[in-house]
Design a protein around this motif. Sequence first.
Motif, PDB file in Angstrom:
ATOM      1  N   GLU A  18       0.813  -1.216   0.000  1.00 26.45           N
ATOM      2  CA  GLU A  18       0.000   0.000   0.000  1.00 26.45           C
ATOM      3  C   GLU A  18       0.846   1.266   0.000  1.00 26.45           C
ATOM      4  N   GLU A  19       2.005   1.231   0.662  1.00 24.80           N
ATOM      5  CA  GLU A  19       2.832   2.429   0.742  1.00 24.80           C
ATOM      6  C   GLU A  19       3.268   2.896  -0.641  1.00 24.80           C
ATOM      7  N   THR A  20       3.664   1.951  -1.486  1.00 26.41           N
ATOM      8  CA  THR A  20       4.079   2.314  -2.844  1.00 26.41           C
ATOM      9  C   THR A  20       2.910   2.855  -3.651  1.00 26.41           C
ATOM     10  N   LEU A  21       1.756   2.214  -3.527  1.00 30.25           N
ATOM     11  CA  LEU A  21       0.581   2.670  -4.272  1.00 30.25           C
ATOM     12  C   LEU A  21       0.152   4.066  -3.825  1.00 30.25           C
ATOM     13  N   LYS A  22       0.270   4.332  -2.539  1.00 30.78           N
ATOM     14  CA  LYS A  22      -0.050   5.675  -2.038  1.00 30.78           C
ATOM     15  C   LYS A  22       0.962   6.694  -2.553  1.00 30.78           C
ATOM     16  N   SER A  23       2.228   6.298  -2.609  1.00 32.94           N
ATOM     17  CA  SER A  23       3.258   7.215  -3.117  1.00 32.94           C
ATOM     18  C   SER A  23       3.018   7.548  -4.587  1.00 32.94           C
ATOM     19  N   ILE A  24       2.635   6.540  -5.377  1.00 38.21           N
ATOM     20  CA  ILE A  24       2.347   6.767  -6.795  1.00 38.21           C
ATOM     21  C   ILE A  24       1.204   7.763  -6.944  1.00 38.21           C
ATOM     22  N   ALA A  25       0.143   7.550  -6.173  1.00 41.90           N
ATOM     23  CA  ALA A  25      -1.013   8.450  -6.249  1.00 41.90           C
ATOM     24  C   ALA A  25      -0.653   9.866  -5.795  1.00 41.90           C
ATOM     25  N   ASN A  26       0.098   9.976  -4.714  1.00 37.90           N
ATOM     26  CA  ASN A  26       0.460  11.303  -4.199  1.00 37.90           C
ATOM     27  C   ASN A  26       1.366  12.061  -5.164  1.00 37.90           C
ATOM     28  N   LEU A  27       2.341  11.364  -5.736  1.00 40.17           N
ATOM     29  CA  LEU A  27       3.265  12.020  -6.668  1.00 40.17           C
ATOM     30  C   LEU A  27       2.553  12.595  -7.877  1.00 40.17           C
ATOM     31  N   THR A  28       1.532  11.890  -8.345  1.00 38.10           N
ATOM     32  CA  THR A  28       0.853  12.293  -9.583  1.00 38.10           C
ATOM     33  C   THR A  28      -0.429  13.084  -9.330  1.00 38.10           C
ATOM     34  N   HIS A  29      -0.712  13.386  -8.069  1.00 35.47           N
ATOM     35  CA  HIS A  29      -1.940  14.079  -7.681  1.00 35.47           C
ATOM     36  C   HIS A  29      -3.180  13.247  -8.032  1.00 35.47           C
ATOM     37  N   GLY A  30      -3.018  11.926  -7.955  1.00 33.63           N
ATOM     38  CA  GLY A  30      -4.160  11.030  -8.118  1.00 33.63           C
ATOM     39  C   GLY A  30      -4.740  10.691  -6.753  1.00 33.63           C
ATOM     40  N   GLU A  31      -5.198   9.450  -6.601  1.00 35.99           N
ATOM     41  CA  GLU A  31      -5.789   9.041  -5.329  1.00 35.99           C
ATOM     42  C   GLU A  31      -5.656   7.534  -5.196  1.00 35.99           C
ATOM     43  N   TYR A  32      -5.460   7.060  -3.956  1.00 35.03           N
ATOM     44  CA  TYR A  32      -5.340   5.622  -3.701  1.00 35.03           C
ATOM     45  C   TYR A  32      -6.638   5.085  -3.100  1.00 35.03           C
ATOM     46  N   PHE A  33      -7.039   3.878  -3.536  1.00 28.30           N
ATOM     47  CA  PHE A  33      -8.234   3.218  -3.022  1.00 28.30           C
ATOM     48  C   PHE A  33      -7.879   1.787  -2.643  1.00 28.30           C
ATOM     49  N   TYR A  34      -8.436   1.334  -1.535  1.00 30.93           N
ATOM     50  CA  TYR A  34      -8.226  -0.054  -1.110  1.00 30.93           C
ATOM     51  C   TYR A  34      -9.512  -0.845  -1.295  1.00 30.93           C
ATOM     52  N   ALA A  35      -9.397  -2.031  -1.912  1.00 26.41           N
ATOM     53  CA  ALA A  35     -10.557  -2.900  -2.124  1.00 26.41           C
ATOM     54  C   ALA A  35     -10.278  -4.247  -1.467  1.00 26.41           C
ATOM     55  N   GLY A  36     -10.956  -4.528  -0.372  1.00 26.94           N
ATOM     56  CA  GLY A  36     -10.766  -5.795   0.322  1.00 26.94           C
ATOM     57  C   GLY A  36     -11.716  -6.875  -0.122  1.00 26.94           C
ATOM     58  N   THR A  37     -12.807  -6.470  -0.796  1.00 23.80           N
ATOM     59  CA  THR A  37     -13.798  -7.442  -1.269  1.00 23.80           C
ATOM     60  C   THR A  37     -14.230  -7.062  -2.682  1.00 23.80           C
ATOM     61  N   ALA A  38     -14.968  -7.975  -3.315  1.00 22.58           N
ATOM     62  CA  ALA A  38     -15.477  -7.695  -4.656  1.00 22.58           C
ATOM     63  C   ALA A  38     -16.447  -6.516  -4.632  1.00 22.58           C
TER      64      ALA A  38
END
Length: 347
Positions: free
Chosen positions: A277-297
């Motif tokens: 998750e840390e890497t995915l959050k960093s990618i989103a933050n660097l590009t001014h996007g957003e991170y989402f977590y999906a634990g279920t379908a």
Amino acid sequence: MKFLWPETLWLMFALPVLVAGYVVLLRRRKKVALRYASLSLVKEAMGAGQSVRRHVPPLLILLALAAMFFAVSRPVAVVTLPSQHETIILAMDVSGSMRATDVQPNRLAASQAAAKAFVAEQPPTTRIGVVSFAATASLVQTPTRNREDIIASIDRFQLQRGTAIGSGIIVSLATLFPNAGIEVSKLIYGREARRSLPLDPAREAQKKEFKPVPPGSYNSGAIILLTDGQRTTGPDSVEAARMAADRGVRVFTVGVGTRAGETIGFEGWSMRVRLDEETLKSIANLTHGEYFYAGTATDLVKIYKLLNSRLVLEKKETEITALLSAAAAIMVLLAAALSLLWFNRIA
């Protein structure tokens, strides 16, 4: 709120002067009214309503002037407007860990179903491309408006070994900017691509003249990256995200699976996969996007619906001079109409 021409705000000091002039004018009219033999008869003829009404048109004119003075200073406000995303790249993980069943029926099937629902809800003018990545990344569907072709490409996913998140981002960028001279083979494999055709001078010139732009400033495209694990091969994920940020492209990241990790087995081998998750959050933050977590379908479907709203509407700094000018014009017209209706004159 910001102003592009803040020095013109001094015009607002004219408003108190106008109010003072209006008060002086009212006092003069009162002195003239005292010349009548009976002031009570005049008040009775006018009525309380008339005395209040006569102040409404001047008040509207005063508000219109205030709006026009603000408009001259060219105000800029943060407003929510429809985005101009013309191309969306779906970069989806097809590594072997996507067969894990912690997300029913499994991670890959749930991701495919959610992605196809997302595609169906996009405006017909939006082009959608599909990139799959495992140990490497490949473009499985060039950006198109044909929804059947997009869905068919998602259905054709085949699981492979490895997870190269950075490769997925680089191939997605090369798809968004086909003439930008992004050397995919060199960035992913560390070698120059074979050239069967002579160099394109225009493309080489564009490559040399590349200048970074502010992150999130590119409004004609976006990348949605979905993965369930952590990078095992390929270029560094964060460095690839910096490439996207330098081109103003937003990367929305979606993490699938359990945060604690899942042990899966296939054809005699087993492995434990964990969501980075840390890497995915960093990618989103660097590009001014957003991170989402999906634990279920179910979470995954909700996230794609939320992403749809994020891409359709977004907050932007926009000059609102035209809005204030229109409001001033409406107030002037309303003041004139009320004056004609109540007093049979425009004054």
